[in-house]
Design a protein around this motif. Structure first.
Motif, PDB file in Angstrom:
ATOM      1  N   TRP A  52       0.835  -1.200   0.000  1.00 31.15           N
ATOM      2  CA  TRP A  52       0.000   0.000   0.000  1.00 31.15           C
ATOM      3  C   TRP A  52       0.863   1.242   0.000  1.00 31.15           C
ATOM      4  CZ3 TRP A  52      -5.216   0.027  -0.505  1.00 31.15           C
ATOM      5  CH2 TRP A  52      -5.897  -1.204  -0.331  1.00 31.15           C
ATOM      6  N   GLN A  53       0.360   2.252  -0.696  1.00 32.00           N
ATOM      7  CA  GLN A  53       0.964   3.586  -0.599  1.00 32.00           C
ATOM      8  C   GLN A  53      -0.091   4.505  -0.012  1.00 32.00           C
ATOM      9  OE1 GLN A  53       2.236   4.548  -4.590  1.00 32.00           O
ATOM     10  NE2 GLN A  53       4.260   3.654  -4.218  1.00 32.00           N
ATOM     11  N   THR A  54       0.281   5.188   1.051  1.00 31.04           N
ATOM     12  CA  THR A  54      -0.687   6.052   1.724  1.00 31.04           C
ATOM     13  C   THR A  54      -0.136   7.462   1.820  1.00 31.04           C
ATOM     14  OG1 THR A  54      -1.231   4.128   3.063  1.00 31.04           O
ATOM     15  CG2 THR A  54      -2.140   6.244   3.789  1.00 31.04           C
ATOM     16  N   THR A  55      -0.885   8.397   1.342  1.00 27.41           N
ATOM     17  CA  THR A  55      -0.493   9.809   1.482  1.00 27.41           C
ATOM     18  C   THR A  55      -1.699  10.552   2.045  1.00 27.41           C
ATOM     19  OG1 THR A  55      -1.326  10.665  -0.616  1.00 27.41           O
ATOM     20  CG2 THR A  55       0.779   9.521  -0.702  1.00 27.41           C
ATOM     21  N   GLN A  59      -4.883   6.677  -1.082  1.00 24.21           N
ATOM     22  CA  GLN A  59      -4.333   5.392  -0.634  1.00 24.21           C
ATOM     23  C   GLN A  59      -4.547   4.398  -1.772  1.00 24.21           C
ATOM     24  OE1 GLN A  59      -6.181   3.127   2.571  1.00 24.21           O
ATOM     25  NE2 GLN A  59      -4.145   2.640   3.340  1.00 24.21           N
ATOM     26  N   GLU A  98       0.963   6.431  -6.600  1.00 21.93           N
ATOM     27  CA  GLU A  98      -0.105   7.262  -6.023  1.00 21.93           C
ATOM     28  C   GLU A  98      -1.434   7.157  -6.766  1.00 21.93           C
ATOM     29  OE1 GLU A  98       0.881  11.067  -4.103  1.00 21.93           O
ATOM     30  OE2 GLU A  98       2.869  10.898  -5.014  1.00 21.93           O
ATOM     31  N   GLU A 205       5.214   0.299   5.487  1.00 17.37           N
ATOM     32  CA  GLU A 205       3.871   0.587   4.994  1.00 17.37           C
ATOM     33  C   GLU A 205       3.025   1.361   5.999  1.00 17.37           C
ATOM     34  OE1 GLU A 205       1.660  -2.502   2.882  1.00 17.37           O
ATOM     35  OE2 GLU A 205       3.574  -3.512   2.566  1.00 17.37           O
ATOM     36  N   ASN A 206       3.478   1.398   7.274  1.00  9.74           N
ATOM     37  CA  ASN A 206       2.631   2.023   8.291  1.00  9.74           C
ATOM     38  C   ASN A 206       3.278   3.112   9.125  1.00  9.74           C
ATOM     39  OD1 ASN A 206       0.068   0.295   8.198  1.00  9.74           O
ATOM     40  ND2 ASN A 206       1.714  -1.215   8.230  1.00  9.74           N
TER      41      ASN A 206
END
Lengths: 365, 524
Positions: A52-55, A59, A98, A205-206
């Motif tokens: 996962w990519q989270t901004t 996500q 993204e 990832e977190n």
């Protein structure tokens, strides 16, 4: 003996404090990059990885197939008869960082082609962090196996720096391309070792704290590396994403870095043409603000622009620019938004369509 | 070498290790300070070491000569070695690489020796005055040439043009040596104090040279007095964990003020001051407010880092800022802002001019002259002169209104006093902010644009940024007021202290401005 538990508790508290601090005061994007070393000496996406990519803005999940390609299925090396194959080489922009797979440039391009009735497969061999030199090596060692009809190299302002930094190729006294090193795998042995651990994978990832420390350290190391290497400018962008920030001005690129990049693109074109594939270079313009972008195409010699089929969607982005519209993300790593990807894909499709080179391929009913 | 650089961190670690190893050998430790300080300074431009070295030799000899002493043989040998090094630098890395560049040095030494021989035999009061004059002239000539030559040449040319005379431009391509105003004032205070019999001249050349070049405060102060700092070079420094801890904290807090607050406010200030005509009234207000805190955090941050670093080495350096924006009057402000400079100006300029002993009008004149020169000290530009005149005027007005006297004598109830204080602080804060507008504006047009543009309260999108970076500073200052101590942390509960340390540390790591800025006061 009581000292150790206390020390452990204090250390744990400090890390926790840091995590909370980052999340409140300086939130960062969680952009893990799962890459490993390919047998041909440069990086590739870790096959079968999912992450996962989270901004603060989005996500997304990235799924890599067994061939190291961001796709939900594998591709045969042999292309279906009558079909056209387009191979994409680029960095995180082409890879679709993204954005969801369905909003990535490669998928949107394929959709456009299919909609227009062209039997085309778009295979995305992009790897985050790649420069032209790594794209060339991947094309030679892996890309050609897919029997491409069209090869597309992504161009972005960071490429000249990446090409110098990787030291895979250089220029001799006559300005001709010469191989310097067989491999460029920055940080890969360490990341290969670390990726085995679940805790590490969880962290990347977190944990925003981990992400911020990693980004800062990588930036520092990159700038130190660059300053030690000759023929590079001192005012380099720190990486392919952060230099997109609004506050950056023009970074001078050394003539050597530009010349090296020209030669690499020419070598890629020659290689593609030797295998009967058309060759294109597609620029991802540089973002200065929500409504301002710039292209590096004017820095290329005019005859080279034509010879390389160097295209830039600058005018399309400028036409769509609006203070209320985001074409690039602004709180993550400044990649194209779904709309940005769509505009670039539509533009490139139109160029392909207009060029007439697709006419020979099977028209779908 | 900047305090906020990785280079300085490496330099300090290496220096501190050696310094600690030499803790039982005073001379070696002083020599280490001297060499390291020259390295620290020479990192910018080694050519300008010559200027510090010339000032050092001049004031060491004149200090002795004022009290009718001559250097002893070992001192003479040390001076010779020092001058030889000076000559080598001059020859190795000067404005011109020919051997003839050594000539000015030889001339200076030769003429200096002749002058010294002549003046030394003068009768007592004349000798003292002559040597004092020699020292002041030498120092001010160096300062004047490097800092003010172009300013006065330019101004002269413009003045002539105004009255119809065309004078060819004769400005020179002069680089301003970093920190020249600071160390020149420091060395001058030594000689003047010797002349005034307030201190005895030192006979320890290395200690004196180290005192003048002491790297924590060499380039941006505080401007230390010899009577406070010099004796600390005569005795072995002691190391204790409290000084190390509080020193390190003070240095880090100073860096926080500089890198996190001042450097992050700088883009707002630069943007608004670059083109105020396009900014809204709210933006203009924020621009001035942001600069008010930028300059405070930039300069007081440097001072704190200097004091903290010095404390880690066993030295005590004077406090330079003490909650200046809580001042009620200009007199109080100058007792709280850049204390080392304002006390210098008071002791060596204002009092020398007669202070307040010669009647009201002359007191006003002295105040104005002192502030004008104080303004000019900041830089060779008319905006600094204007700022000095503004400060002088404010001092005169407050003095005329006898605000300080009224404050000292008032006998109102506590709440009333508190409200009066609050009102006075707010009024004087606005006056100070306007002063910073004059200080920061490069031209009268910019000032005019600001004044015309400030026509009401409008929201500025810079406000949240300003608030984001300022709240920790204001919270810390609230602690300083609550505990009535500039360093309140040791008085806080341990857990709270840990959290504050972590907050500062993580802020330095993750909230630091990306484009590192030079300290504003390096240009002064």
């Amino acid at each position: 003996m009581k000292k150790w538990p206390t020390l452990f508790l204090i250390s744990f508290y400090c890390l926790l404090f840091g995590e909370v601090f980052i999340r409140i005061f300086a939130p960062v994007a969680l952009m893990p990059r799962y890459v490993t070393g390919a047998e041909y000496g440069v990086r590739m996406n870790i096959p079968n990885s999912q992450y996962w990519q989270t901004t603060p803005e989005t996500q997304v999940q990235l799924r890599i197939n067994t061939q190291g390609i961001r796709a939900d299925h594998n591709y045969d090396y042999t292309k279906p008869p009558g079909h056209c194959r387009i191979l994409l080489f680029g960095d995180s922009f082409f890879m679709g960082y993204e954005v969801d797979l369905t909003d990535s440039f490669s998928q949107l391009l394929e959709q456009n082609l299919l909609k227009a009735g062209y039997a085309c497969q778009v295979i995305n061999l992009a790897v985050s962090g790649f420069g032209t030199a790594e794209m060339l090596i991947t094309l030679a060692n892996e890309g050609l196996k897919y029997q491409p009809d069209i090869v597309v190299f992504q161009w972005h302002i960071t490429d000249p720096y990446d090409n110098v930094r990787s030291k895979l190729f250089g220029l001799d006294a006559q300005g001709q391309l010469i191989p310097l090193n067989l491999t460029y795998l920055p940080g890969i042995p360490i990341s290969d070792w670390l990726t085995q651990f679940t805790l590490y994978r969880w962290l990347i990832e977190n944990s925003q704290l981990y992400s911020a420390i990693r980004e800062n350290t990588a930036r520092k190391i990159k700038s130190i590396l660059v300053s030690f290497r000759k023929n590079t400018s001192h005012s380099l962008p720190t990486n392919d994403e952060t230099d997109q920030s609004e506050e950056t001005g023009n970074n001078a690129i050394s003539p050597y870095a530009m010349q090296l990049s020209f030669r690499l693109l020419q070598a890629a074109q020659q290689l593609a043409q030797q295998h009967h594939a058309h060759f294109y270079v597609l620029e991802i313009p540089r973002r200065h603000s929500r409504t301002e972008f710039s292209s590096q195409v004017p820095d290329f010699p005019a005859e080279l622009v034509q010879k390389l089929s160097l295209l830039t969607p600058l005018s399309v982005l400028q036409a769509a620019a609006h203070p209320e519209v985001k074409l690039y993300y602004e709180k993550g790593h400044f990649h194209l938004t779904p709309l940005g990807n769509r505009l670039v894909a539509d533009y490139f499709f139109q160029q392909l369509h207009n060029s007439g080179i697709l006419k020979s391929f099977k028209i779908l009913q | 070498m900047l305090f906020n650089s990785f280079t300085f961190l490496l330099f300090f670690i290496f220096f501190f290790t050696l310094y600690f190893l030499l803790r039982r050998q005073l001379l070696a430790q002083n020599l280490l300070i001297l060499i390291s300080s020259y390295l620290f300074y020479g990192w910018w431009d080694e050519r300008f070491l010559i200027l510090i070295m010339l000032s050092t030799v001049t004031d060491f000899i004149t200090g002795l000569a004022i009290t009718k002493q001559k250097p002893t043989l070992p001192q003479a040998l040390a001076l010779t070695a020092f001058l030889l090094i000076l000559g080598s630098i001059l020859h190795w890395r000067t404005w011109d690489t020919t051997a003839w560049t050594i000539l000015p040095l030889l001339l200076f030494v030769g003429l200096g020796w002749l002058l010294h021989s002549y003046l030394f035999n003068l009768p007592d009061p004349s000798r003292k005055k002559a040597f004092l004059l020699f020292s002041i002239c030498t120092n001010l000539t160096i300062l004047g040439f490097f800092k003010y030559f172009n300013f006065f040449a330019d101004s002269f040319q413009q003045t002539m043009a105004l009255i119809g005379w065309q004078v060819d431009p004769f400005t020179l391509n002069i680089i301003l040596p970093v920190g020249i105003s600071f160390y020149t004032f420091q060395t001058m205070s030594y000689t003047i104090d010797v002349y005034r019999n307030q201190i005895t001249p030192t006979r320890q050349f290395i200690a004196f040279a180290a005192f003048l070049a002491f790297f924590p405060q060499l380039v941006a102060g505080p401007i230390e007095r010899a009577k406070h700092l010099l004796p600390q070079f005569y005795q072995l420094r002691t190391f204790n964990s409290t000084d190390l801890k509080t020193g390190a904290w003070l240095a880090i807090w100073g860096l926080y003020k500089k890198i996190v607050i001042a450097d992050n406010l700088a883009p707002i200030v630069n943007k608004i001051f670059a083109d105020p005509s396009t900014a809204s009234s709210g933006d203009l207000m924020i621009g001035i407010l942001a600069f008010t805190f930028q300059i405070y955090c930039d300069f007081s941050g440097y001072s704190d880092t200097a004091r903290g670093t010095a404390r880690m080495l066993g030295f005590d350096i004077m406090i330079n800022f003490n909650l200046p924006y809580l001042s009620k009057t200009p007199t109080e402000f100058w007792r709280r802002w850049h204390i080392s400079l304002s006390s210098w100006l008071k002791d060596y300029l204002y009092i020398s001019l007669g202070g307040n002993r010669l009647g009201t009008l002359k007191t006003y004149r002295n105040l104005m002259l002192t502030m004008l020169l104080g303004g000019l000290w900041h830089g060779a530009a008319w905006n600094f002169v204007l700022w000095g005149a503004y400060q002088g005027t404010i001092l005169i007005i407050y003095r005329f209104l006898r605000v300080d006297d009224w404050l000292a004598q008032r006998q109102s109830p506590k709440l009333i006093c508190w409200l009066q204080d609050l009102g006075l602080i707010l009024i004087f804060f606005l006056i100070t902010c306007f002063g910073w507008l004059l200080f920061r504006s490069p031209s009268l047009e910019i000032i005019q644009t600001f004044i015309l543009g400030l026509n009401g309260f409008t929201y500025s999108h810079h406000l949240p940024v300003l608030a984001f970076y300022l709240w920790p500073l204001l919270a810390f200052q609230a602690l300083q007021i609550h505990y009535n101590h500039p360093e309140p942390l040791p008085q806080l509960p341990r857990f709270l202290r840990l959290n504050l340390h972590l907050f500062i540390l993580f802020s330095l790591l993750f909230l630091s401005s990306k484009g590192g800025q030079q300290f504003i006061y390096f240009n002064f």
